[in-house]
Design a protein around this motif. Sequence first.
Motif: not given
Length: 197
Positions: A103-127
């Motif tokens: 669901s392209d939910d960047v906010r949920t992924l950024t709850k993980v320590p070490g994942i910022g906005q860009k990292g979350a967007q990259r993970i969503i895009l690639e996976l």
Amino acid sequence: MIAFVRGQVAALSLTSAVVEVGGVGLELMCTPGTLAQLRTGSTATLPTSMIVREDSLTLYGFADEEEKTIFELVQTASGVGPKLAQAIVAVLSPDGVRNAIASDDVRTLTKVPGIGQKGAQRIILELKDRIGVAPGTSGAGPVADAAWRDQVHQGLVGLGYNAKDADKAVDAVAGEAGAAPDVRALLRAALRSLSKA
């Protein structure tokens, strides 16, 4: 490859469990949630994933196969190593990871320590395509030539690349566009071309 470990739990620490298998104590790096289910002296069966580096062999242990699958899957995204993958499965359930990516939910992924906005967007895009989501759910249908170029360019700039590099990457993947360009696939290809550069 060690797929799972079964044996008596010999010791527990804040980050790992030692499981005795055939007289050998194997240290498994585990999430707090997995460690909370283990008791010293009891028998446990833990699915495992072995990470081999030049200077180390590390075994990661999981509560179940689902957790292990997500741990291994998220590492296929660029910039995600085993420590970050373990943090993801520690903070989010396997379904939580799938839903966030689907669901392209960047906010949920950024709850993980070490994942910022860009990292979350990259993970969503690639996976997104690999996590079992129907294709075309996020504006990735056929688009006109100028439109896909613009979308891929904006995506790269949004991920922190400068406009000049983004232009080069768009030109590099233009041959893959075809009659019905898939923006997500082209953006991934553009990211790959930039990582090689």
